[in-house]
Design an enzyme around this catalytic site. Structure first.
Site, PDB file in Angstrom:
ATOM      1  N   LYS A   1      50.319  24.903  35.828  1.00 13.21           N
ATOM      2  CA  LYS A   1      49.541  24.368  36.258  1.00 13.21           C
ATOM      3  C   LYS A   1      48.269  24.468  35.384  1.00 13.21           C
ATOM      4  O   LYS A   1      47.158  23.420  35.427  1.00 13.21           O
ATOM      5  CB  LYS A   1      48.928  24.544  37.732  1.00 13.21           C
ATOM      6  CG  LYS A   1      49.975  24.577  38.722  1.00 13.21           C
ATOM      7  CD  LYS A   1      49.689  25.181  40.134  1.00 13.21           C
ATOM      8  CE  LYS A   1      50.701  25.289  40.773  1.00 13.21           C
ATOM      9  NZ  LYS A   1      50.541  26.179  42.304  1.00 13.21           N
ATOM     10  N   GLY A   2      48.314  25.511  34.631  1.00 15.13           N
ATOM     11  CA  GLY A   2      47.063  25.906  33.616  1.00 15.13           C
ATOM     12  C   GLY A   2      46.592  24.957  32.848  1.00 15.13           C
ATOM     13  O   GLY A   2      45.473  24.824  32.516  1.00 15.13           O
TER      14      GLY A   2
ATOM     15  N   ASP B   1      49.709  33.851  24.871  1.00 10.43           N
ATOM     16  CA  ASP B   1      49.303  35.107  25.095  1.00 10.43           C
ATOM     17  C   ASP B   1      50.437  35.904  24.196  1.00 10.43           C
ATOM     18  O   ASP B   1      50.248  36.076  22.957  1.00 10.43           O
ATOM     19  CB  ASP B   1      49.491  35.459  26.499  1.00 10.43           C
ATOM     20  CG  ASP B   1      49.047  37.052  26.794  1.00 10.43           C
ATOM     21  OD1 ASP B   1      48.200  37.743  25.868  1.00 10.43           O
ATOM     22  OD2 ASP B   1      49.642  37.638  27.890  1.00 10.43           O
TER      23      ASP B   1
ATOM     24  N   LYS C   1      45.615  33.934  22.140  1.00  8.60           N
ATOM     25  CA  LYS C   1      45.333  35.638  21.489  1.00  8.60           C
ATOM     26  C   LYS C   1      46.190  36.016  20.643  1.00  8.60           C
ATOM     27  O   LYS C   1      47.407  36.490  21.082  1.00  8.60           O
ATOM     28  CB  LYS C   1      45.569  36.192  23.214  1.00  8.60           C
ATOM     29  CG  LYS C   1      44.778  35.758  24.263  1.00  8.60           C
ATOM     30  CD  LYS C   1      45.260  36.621  25.637  1.00  8.60           C
ATOM     31  CE  LYS C   1      44.509  36.377  26.927  1.00  8.60           C
ATOM     32  NZ  LYS C   1      44.940  37.050  27.895  1.00  8.60           N
TER      33      LYS C   1
ATOM     34  N   ASP D   1      43.968  30.349  36.146  1.00  8.35           N
ATOM     35  CA  ASP D   1      43.591  31.014  37.454  1.00  8.35           C
ATOM     36  C   ASP D   1      43.972  32.319  37.386  1.00  8.35           C
ATOM     37  O   ASP D   1      44.421  33.041  36.595  1.00  8.35           O
ATOM     38  CB  ASP D   1      44.430  30.304  38.328  1.00  8.35           C
ATOM     39  CG  ASP D   1      46.039  30.886  38.495  1.00  8.35           C
ATOM     40  OD1 ASP D   1      46.562  30.883  37.360  1.00  8.35           O
ATOM     41  OD2 ASP D   1      46.654  31.238  39.547  1.00  8.35           O
TER      42      ASP D   1
ATOM     43  N   ARG E   1      40.536  27.850  39.157  1.00  6.38           N
ATOM     44  CA  ARG E   1      40.769  26.798  38.127  1.00  6.38           C
ATOM     45  C   ARG E   1      39.848  25.913  37.942  1.00  6.38           C
ATOM     46  O   ARG E   1      39.742  25.124  37.109  1.00  6.38           O
ATOM     47  CB  ARG E   1      42.070  26.348  38.825  1.00  6.38           C
ATOM     48  CG  ARG E   1      43.425  26.704  38.869  1.00  6.38           C
ATOM     49  CD  ARG E   1      44.413  26.126  39.126  1.00  6.38           C
ATOM     50  NE  ARG E   1      45.842  26.727  39.252  1.00  6.38           N
ATOM     51  CZ  ARG E   1      46.693  27.529  38.700  1.00  6.38           C
ATOM     52  NH1 ARG E   1      46.343  27.250  37.376  1.00  6.38           N
ATOM     53  NH2 ARG E   1      47.509  27.913  39.203  1.00  6.38           N
TER      54      ARG E   1
ATOM     55  N   PHE F   1      41.611  38.974  30.100  1.00  5.24           N
ATOM     56  CA  PHE F   1      41.956  38.190  30.870  1.00  5.24           C
ATOM     57  C   PHE F   1      41.031  37.199  31.253  1.00  5.24           C
ATOM     58  O   PHE F   1      39.773  37.195  31.656  1.00  5.24           O
ATOM     59  CB  PHE F   1      42.367  38.645  32.236  1.00  5.24           C
ATOM     60  CG  PHE F   1      43.340  37.772  32.946  1.00  5.24           C
ATOM     61  CD1 PHE F   1      44.688  37.850  32.840  1.00  5.24           C
ATOM     62  CD2 PHE F   1      42.764  37.138  33.982  1.00  5.24           C
ATOM     63  CE1 PHE F   1      45.648  36.661  33.517  1.00  5.24           C
ATOM     64  CE2 PHE F   1      43.552  36.514  35.148  1.00  5.24           C
ATOM     65  CZ  PHE F   1      45.108  36.237  34.756  1.00  5.24           C
ATOM     66  N   VAL F   2      41.327  35.877  31.052  1.00  2.00           N
ATOM     67  CA  VAL F   2      40.310  34.853  31.367  1.00  2.00           C
ATOM     68  C   VAL F   2      40.866  33.601  32.423  1.00  2.00           C
ATOM     69  O   VAL F   2      41.872  33.566  32.580  1.00  2.00           O
ATOM     70  CB  VAL F   2      40.200  33.636  30.014  1.00  2.00           C
ATOM     71  CG1 VAL F   2      39.443  34.625  28.871  1.00  2.00           C
ATOM     72  CG2 VAL F   2      41.440  33.327  29.397  1.00  2.00           C
TER      73      VAL F   2
ATOM     74  N   GLU G   1      49.736  23.251  26.127  1.00  4.80           N
ATOM     75  CA  GLU G   1      49.631  24.563  26.936  1.00  4.80           C
ATOM     76  C   GLU G   1      48.402  25.195  27.195  1.00  4.80           C
ATOM     77  O   GLU G   1      47.435  24.645  26.436  1.00  4.80           O
ATOM     78  CB  GLU G   1      50.249  25.624  26.088  1.00  4.80           C
ATOM     79  CG  GLU G   1      51.759  25.900  26.275  1.00  4.80           C
ATOM     80  CD  GLU G   1      51.778  27.114  27.420  1.00  4.80           C
ATOM     81  OE1 GLU G   1      51.240  27.025  28.394  1.00  4.80           O
ATOM     82  OE2 GLU G   1      52.975  27.332  27.346  1.00  4.80           O
ATOM     83  N   ASP G   2      47.755  25.873  27.990  1.00  4.46           N
ATOM     84  CA  ASP G   2      46.455  26.257  28.189  1.00  4.46           C
ATOM     85  C   ASP G   2      46.449  27.471  27.297  1.00  4.46           C
ATOM     86  O   ASP G   2      45.381  27.449  26.841  1.00  4.46           O
ATOM     87  CB  ASP G   2      46.401  26.749  29.718  1.00  4.46           C
ATOM     88  CG  ASP G   2      47.518  27.594  30.263  1.00  4.46           C
ATOM     89  OD1 ASP G   2      48.416  27.959  29.543  1.00  4.46           O
ATOM     90  OD2 ASP G   2      47.317  28.106  31.428  1.00  4.46           O
TER      91      ASP G   2
END
Ligand code: 5GP
Length: 180
Positions: free
Chosen positions: A44-45, A104, A132, A160, A166, A153-154, A100-101
């Protein structure tokens, strides 16, 4: 959430400016394409980024959605990725833009790229709003990235923590008493 501290990392204007630039870059890439590309949102990101990106994309496009989950504890990835919601259309012979959001470790992007390749698309362009670089654990192909960030962590703008945050228009670093 109680005990959470949010510190703005990227404000709404910077996000929107960068999304416009990425949409222009993709517009140039596909300006002479014979068929509209299929933009795939990784739920969902990426949903907020995806919606803004396709609105700013200057040509026709088709839209589809995918869900995937990576196993691991709350804020870290284990490397095991599973598709939880599959595409609704064939991508065989089509140009695909995977949206993609955040990248990582790279496990999710690597997995999704391989997964899409099995469907024999004409091309796959990978786009992530956030990246990242210091967290990289595996090789992946990322064609366009919005912002390089550190290992924090964002949350916000689709990202979320336990389904909170979100809705925030900016991206913030989350310091959570339960994370530390
Ligand atoms: P990777 O497979 O590259 O390790 O992780 C990708 C997924 O992990 C992202 O799609 C996202 O769901 C989650 N993730 C990684 N870093 C963050 C972060 O800083 N904030 C949030 N909210 N999710 C993250």
């Amino acid at each position: 959430m109680q005990g959470d501290l949010l510190t703005t990392l990227i404000d709404e204007k910077k996000i929107q400016d960068r999304v416009s630039e990425i949409a222009k870059e993709l517009g140039k890439k596909f300006e002479s394409a014979k068929e509209p590309p299929i933009f795939i949102c990784v739920l969902k990101g990426a949903s907020f980024f995806y919606a803004d990106l396709i609105k700013a994309f200057p040509h026709d496009c088709k839209c589809d959605f995918m869900g995937c989950s990576s196993y691991g504890s709350g804020t870290s990835s284990s490397g095991e990725v599973k598709v939880t919601y599959d595409l609704s259309m064939s991508i065989k012979g089509k140009d695909v833009v995977l949206v993609e959001d955040i990248v990582d470790t790279g496990y999710t992007l690597n997995f999704l790229n391989k997964f899409l390749q099995t469907r024999e698309p004409k091309s796959v362009t990978t786009v992530s709003l956030l990246h990242k670089p210091e967290a990289k654990k595996i090789d992946y192909e990322l064609d366009i990235k919005g912002f390089d960030i550190g290992n924090e962590f964002v949350v916000g703008y689709g990202l979320d923590f336990n389904n909170f945050y979100r809705h925030l228009p900016e991206i913030s670093i989350l310091t959570n008493t339960q994370l530390n």
